[in-house]
Scaffold this motif. Structure first.
Motif, mmCIF file in Angstrom:
data_model
loop_
_atom_site.group_PDB
_atom_site.id
_atom_site.type_symbol
_atom_site.label_atom_id
_atom_site.label_comp_id
_atom_site.label_asym_id
_atom_site.label_seq_id
_atom_site.Cartn_x
_atom_site.Cartn_y
_atom_site.Cartn_z
ATOM 1 N N ARG A 44 0.839 -1.215 0.000
ATOM 2 C CA ARG A 44 0.000 0.000 0.000
ATOM 3 C C ARG A 44 0.866 1.253 0.000
ATOM 4 O O ARG A 44 0.570 2.224 -0.716
ATOM 5 C CB ARG A 44 -0.918 -0.020 1.219
ATOM 6 C CG ARG A 44 -1.905 1.136 1.254
ATOM 7 C CD ARG A 44 -2.997 0.944 0.231
ATOM 8 N NE ARG A 44 -3.896 2.075 0.189
ATOM 9 C CZ ARG A 44 -3.743 3.127 -0.630
ATOM 10 N NH1 ARG A 44 -2.731 3.178 -1.467
ATOM 11 N NH2 ARG A 44 -4.598 4.113 -0.615
ATOM 12 N N ILE A 45 1.936 1.243 0.789
ATOM 13 C CA ILE A 45 2.808 2.412 0.839
ATOM 14 C C ILE A 45 3.575 2.568 -0.466
ATOM 15 O O ILE A 45 3.798 3.686 -0.943
ATOM 16 C CB ILE A 45 3.763 2.321 2.049
ATOM 17 C CG1 ILE A 45 2.954 2.532 3.331
ATOM 18 C CG2 ILE A 45 4.877 3.342 1.953
ATOM 19 C CD1 ILE A 45 2.130 3.810 3.362
ATOM 20 N N ILE A 46 3.983 1.449 -1.063
ATOM 21 C CA ILE A 46 4.617 1.515 -2.379
ATOM 22 C C ILE A 46 3.676 2.206 -3.369
ATOM 23 O O ILE A 46 4.084 3.054 -4.167
ATOM 24 C CB ILE A 46 4.986 0.098 -2.868
ATOM 25 C CG1 ILE A 46 6.255 -0.392 -2.171
ATOM 26 C CG2 ILE A 46 5.171 0.056 -4.375
ATOM 27 C CD1 ILE A 46 7.512 0.318 -2.614
ATOM 28 N N GLU A 47 2.397 1.849 -3.320
ATOM 29 C CA GLU A 47 1.424 2.492 -4.205
ATOM 30 C C GLU A 47 1.389 3.999 -3.984
ATOM 31 O O GLU A 47 1.371 4.780 -4.938
ATOM 32 C CB GLU A 47 0.027 1.924 -3.955
ATOM 33 C CG GLU A 47 -0.211 0.550 -4.521
ATOM 34 C CD GLU A 47 -1.670 0.156 -4.375
ATOM 35 O OE1 GLU A 47 -2.246 -0.263 -5.377
ATOM 36 O OE2 GLU A 47 -2.219 0.288 -3.269
ATOM 37 N N LEU A 99 6.189 10.832 1.788
ATOM 38 C CA LEU A 99 5.563 10.657 3.092
ATOM 39 C C LEU A 99 6.613 10.388 4.155
ATOM 40 O O LEU A 99 7.548 9.615 3.917
ATOM 41 C CB LEU A 99 4.578 9.488 3.064
ATOM 42 C CG LEU A 99 3.379 9.582 2.111
ATOM 43 C CD1 LEU A 99 2.660 8.236 2.066
ATOM 44 C CD2 LEU A 99 2.437 10.679 2.539
ATOM 45 N N THR A 100 6.444 10.982 5.307
ATOM 46 C CA THR A 100 7.262 10.601 6.447
ATOM 47 C C THR A 100 6.753 9.261 6.960
ATOM 48 O O THR A 100 5.659 8.813 6.600
ATOM 49 C CB THR A 100 7.174 11.646 7.572
ATOM 50 O OG1 THR A 100 5.820 11.673 8.059
ATOM 51 C CG2 THR A 100 7.574 13.036 7.080
ATOM 52 N N ARG A 119 10.462 8.616 -0.429
ATOM 53 C CA ARG A 119 9.987 8.821 -1.788
ATOM 54 C C ARG A 119 10.365 7.625 -2.659
ATOM 55 O O ARG A 119 11.200 6.804 -2.282
ATOM 56 C CB ARG A 119 10.581 10.097 -2.376
ATOM 57 C CG ARG A 119 12.102 10.049 -2.513
ATOM 58 C CD ARG A 119 12.669 11.391 -2.897
ATOM 59 N NE ARG A 119 14.112 11.321 -3.068
ATOM 60 C CZ ARG A 119 14.904 12.385 -3.171
ATOM 61 N NH1 ARG A 119 14.377 13.598 -3.104
ATOM 62 N NH2 ARG A 119 16.203 12.236 -3.325
ATOM 63 N N ARG A 120 9.768 7.557 -3.823
ATOM 64 C CA ARG A 120 10.079 6.509 -4.790
ATOM 65 C C ARG A 120 11.472 6.741 -5.372
ATOM 66 O O ARG A 120 11.994 7.855 -5.326
ATOM 67 C CB ARG A 120 9.034 6.495 -5.912
ATOM 68 C CG ARG A 120 9.035 7.787 -6.724
ATOM 69 C CD ARG A 120 7.864 7.841 -7.680
ATOM 70 N NE ARG A 120 7.876 9.099 -8.435
ATOM 71 C CZ ARG A 120 6.938 9.450 -9.297
ATOM 72 N NH1 ARG A 120 5.905 8.646 -9.510
ATOM 73 N NH2 ARG A 120 7.012 10.596 -9.936
ATOM 74 N N VAL A 121 12.061 5.713 -5.941
ATOM 75 C CA VAL A 121 13.384 5.855 -6.554
ATOM 76 C C VAL A 121 13.307 5.937 -8.069
ATOM 77 O O VAL A 121 14.318 6.148 -8.732
ATOM 78 C CB VAL A 121 14.324 4.693 -6.152
ATOM 79 C CG1 VAL A 121 14.525 4.660 -4.644
ATOM 80 C CG2 VAL A 121 13.803 3.369 -6.676
ATOM 81 N N LEU A 158 13.786 0.109 -3.449
ATOM 82 C CA LEU A 158 12.470 0.541 -3.920
ATOM 83 C C LEU A 158 12.112 1.952 -3.480
ATOM 84 O O LEU A 158 11.351 2.645 -4.158
ATOM 85 C CB LEU A 158 11.394 -0.428 -3.446
ATOM 86 C CG LEU A 158 11.569 -1.880 -3.894
ATOM 87 C CD1 LEU A 158 10.475 -2.752 -3.299
ATOM 88 C CD2 LEU A 158 11.561 -1.963 -5.404
ATOM 89 N N VAL A 159 12.613 2.377 -2.337
ATOM 90 C CA VAL A 159 12.336 3.718 -1.825
ATOM 91 C C VAL A 159 13.628 4.300 -1.288
ATOM 92 O O VAL A 159 14.617 3.590 -1.059
ATOM 93 C CB VAL A 159 11.255 3.703 -0.714
ATOM 94 C CG1 VAL A 159 9.955 3.096 -1.225
ATOM 95 C CG2 VAL A 159 11.744 2.960 0.525
#
Length: 199
Positions: free
Chosen positions: A43-46, A54-55, A97-99, A82-83
């Motif tokens: 869910r957080i990856i999404e 997001l913190t 954040r995303r990479v 991944l992040v």
């Protein structure tokens, strides 16, 4: 968690980060699939791959976990490439954040256990169900569309199909206007191709 500790994590992270220009991160290592089998991590990856930062505290609120538990999950996702941590403008908690722009899944190396594969598919099914149930503006015919088909393709043709779909997405991305109040709505998409079961 990685059965061989940090060394196994580094291998999966290196594989995930190998895509050109950080445009796409593709999960292919069995251990990396384990990392996203957990529903909260998925869910957080999404959320992060939608472009949000997001913190750990904010991410915890999204999935209903404690900040400390969420920090644990985010660090696990970081080990698999991944992040990553973003910058903090005010010296407070640094956001995650995303990479890369996109995240892909390619179970091409084998070794992903049925239980892990089933968990990842269940997470994806929940996401797609949420997308299909999302209300859309009045007067518009579809909030989401789904197309299913069957093509008989060689391995080379299947790879070419993937390349062409990717090229079309990149073409639209190149013309994408910046986010803002006058920007068109974001469109969520999935591209899934797999081998059909032989009769």
């Amino acid at each position: 968690m990685p059965k061989n500790g940090p060394a196994a994590s580094a291998t999966a992270a290196d594989a995930a980060a190998a895509d050109a220009d950080r445009d796409m991160v593709t999960l292919s290592e069995p251990e990396a699939f384990k990392a996203i089998a957990h529903p909260a991590r998925f869910r957080i990856i999404e959320e992060l791959y939608s472009g949000r930062e997001l913190t750990a505290t904010e991410a915890a609120e999204v999935v209903g976990l404690t900040p400390s538990a969420m920090s644990y999950h985010l660090r696990a996702l970081e080990r698999f490439g991944l992040v990553e941590r973003g910058q903090s403008d005010d010296g407070r908690e640094r956001p995650w954040r995303r990479v890369a722009e996109h995240l892909g899944f390619a179970n091409q190396v084998g070794g992903v256990s049925p239980a892990v594969a089933q968990a990842v598919v269940a997470n994806m099914s929940t996401s797609i169900d949420r997308l299909l149930r999302r209300p859309h503006a009045a007067g518009k015919p579809f909030g989401a569309t789904v197309t299913k088909g069957l093509l008989r393709l060689t391995d080379e043709q299947a790879a070419e199909l993937d390349r062409r779909v990717g090229a079309v997405i990149e073409e639209f991305e190149a013309d994408e206007p910046p986010a803002g109040p006058d920007a068109p709505p974001a469109r969520e998409f999935y591209w899934i191709r797999g081998d059909a079961e032989r009769a």
